[in-house]
Design an enzyme around this catalytic site. Sequence first.
Site, short mmCIF file in Angstrom:
data_model
loop_
_atom_site.label_atom_id
_atom_site.label_comp_id
_atom_site.label_asym_id
_atom_site.label_seq_id
_atom_site.Cartn_x
_atom_site.Cartn_y
_atom_site.Cartn_z
N ASP A 31 0.81 -0.96 -0.04
CA ASP A 31 -0.20 0.16 0.00
C ASP A 31 0.98 1.36 -0.11
OD1 ASP A 31 -2.13 1.65 0.07
OD2 ASP A 31 -2.14 1.59 2.35
N ASP A 42 -0.82 1.51 -6.62
CA ASP A 42 0.35 1.12 -5.73
C ASP A 42 1.51 0.74 -6.42
OD1 ASP A 42 -0.86 1.68 -3.32
OD2 ASP A 42 -2.40 0.08 -3.55
N ASN A 265 -38.08 13.05 -1.30
CA ASN A 265 -36.54 13.30 -1.91
C ASN A 265 -35.92 12.07 -0.87
OD1 ASN A 265 -34.30 15.51 -2.99
ND2 ASN A 265 -33.80 13.74 -2.38
N ASP A 397 -29.25 15.99 -10.18
CA ASP A 397 -28.65 17.43 -9.54
C ASP A 397 -27.18 17.06 -9.28
OD1 ASP A 397 -29.52 15.22 -7.56
OD2 ASP A 397 -29.14 16.46 -5.99
N GLU A 597 -20.29 5.16 -7.04
CA GLU A 597 -21.76 5.98 -7.43
C GLU A 597 -21.94 6.05 -8.72
OE1 GLU A 597 -23.86 9.88 -5.78
OE2 GLU A 597 -21.99 9.95 -6.31
#
Length: 699
Positions: A31, A42, A265, A397, A597
């Site tokens: 790492d 890495d 929402n 958004d 995401e």
Amino acid sequence: RRGSHDSSSTKPRKFLINVEETVQAILAQEDTDGDMQITVKDMGPKVLKVGTADSQGFNKYDIRGTYMLANLLQELALAKDYGRRYIIIDEARLNENPVSRLSRMIRYQFWDGLTRRMDANGIEIICNDPKNRGADNTARIYVPYNDDIAYEYYCQVSRDRPHLGLQVVRLPEKITDQFVKDINTKPGILALALHRIPSADPADNSPAAYEPLPFVVPGGRYNEMYGWDSYFEALGLLNDGRLDLAQPMVDHFIYEIEHYGKILNANRSYYLVRSQPPFLTDMALSVYRHLPANTADENKKWLSNAMRAAVKEYHTVWMAEPRLDKRTGLSRFRPGGLGIPPETESTHFDHVLMPHANKIGVTLDEYKDMYNAGTAVSEELDEYFVHDRAVRESGHDTSYRLDKRCADLATIDLNSLLYKYEMDIGNTVRDMFGDKFECVGPDGVTIVQSNSAEWFKRAEDRVRAIDKYCWNEEVGLYFDYDTKQREQSGYESVTGIYALWAQCVPPHRAGRVVETILQKFEVMGGLVCGTEESRGPISLDRPNRQWDYPYGWAPHQIMAWQGLCNYGFQHIAQKVAYRWLLTITRAFVDFNGVVPEKFDVVEMTHLFHVEYGNVGTDFKLVPREGFGWMNSSYQLGLTYLTQHMRRALGTLTPTDVLFNKLATPIGPLTTESTASMSGASSSDEAGNPMAAAALASSH
């Protein structure tokens, strides 16, 4: 020493590993950037010697490469969770086919990692979320005025856990924009549905016990249930046999419509006046098809409750002003709200507010207080925030497609979704309820007897309006329509695929739409949100927006695949799905199992700087949740692939290399029809001759 190094073996290897010692060894050696992950970035040697189980750890074997070392680190992190000091691990676990590994992790690990429940333990977590505390640092839960059961339940939680300092607050019967603004300084979570726990003893006369129903959140940092995220998550959950999570999410939406007037929402106090894209009918029908056959009467009753809620939402939210544009008959994202949206970072709107503060000679903080209190008045700011809230209600958004105009746009995505509502309700009323269905009427109050003809007429009217205002014959694409400027927006957006998903594209036009979508939005990693030309130039003063080029999102991919299949373009759906799955799989292999995401689908990377960052990438040692609709897109996408494609995906074969070898349209799918997975209805011609005739006659 050659004698202690197991360089070859005729049987599957197993390794005996000291958990903590090996974790530290991997991190110290491999790492090199210190992020507690093993990735292609890495610069370590990418080889680690571990002891074989057969030799009690004496003979060593080399674990080589980023993927195997990252998998070893992940398995050891999970072992630490269970308090293990030593484990025996199969080599096959470390070089597991990445497609199988990711799909397995989603099914058996990620969904549970994203599951929340607003019981006492869940409230404890929510109370520690800074989004649930205002300046006074008080934790709150808001309960509908007429839900006595929920009020007493959370009062008991407050009594049982006094260290939380939990305030249980009843909402007023009428929730106004002013009320929501007034409690923005006192934020809190909103109650969701409770479930009565059945007694094991029929003769038990003790008071009924209740528990909150579970739900799935978008990502690991969230503790609240979101609107349209939940629909796509439900599709993935159903694919993975998690009816126990998908059905309660529909129940929560029914609760929200009944008590808060809309699907929120998210269930936080500052979202009380804001909804999100409507998917309830398809979500409920998808769940209904997975309910056990031996509870048919109960299933039908459940579906009727869901459809009644959808009808109420349709009439009182989307077909009521100000969201309804009466001139066109189309709907817009146009929520209520006053003041500065409180859910953003404190400096988010500083660049917008500063000129107004300078104009009247006050500090920025002073102006914020004055504007929120109504003592500083600015029509320009009022309009800006109307559009800003609309962008957030749209789910997109943010994007230059919607910037400073969203509340005026009759978007193709919203109106396609409402067409789907109209068709779903019409078909369900006709096929499930004998063409008579008791529900609220257009005023949202009066109970009426509804029939399928009414809903098919609404669908017919909407598809004519979509055709008139949103279809562009010259370009061959559906556009948003600006109800204020009375013209199409001109922004080329992949949301045109919603019309294919909802099946409001006439059959003779489908090929043209598909051709345009592929030409403008198909890139190396899937479908991109919009064209680079429509987005415009990017600079320090005009930064990129996350729902524009070059980014791609799971909802658009999922809807595109189904939309293509709706019109017989299965072979194209397979190719587009493969592109997206390859993007996910490559990141998973190269970056310690990451499932983010969103992606830059032009460069096929999750490494970029854009507003709000990229949720799902910041984890230590092992990914535990992925990201909700990304998880679903992977599981659903695999159902479109043949076994040959799935094997190619496991070896990270480039899309064009694979599909250029396939000279003919691709064969059958590996599982049941993807239409049944997503809950898509049958074609317009079969499902509703009236709507099909209307489509034909209008062209």
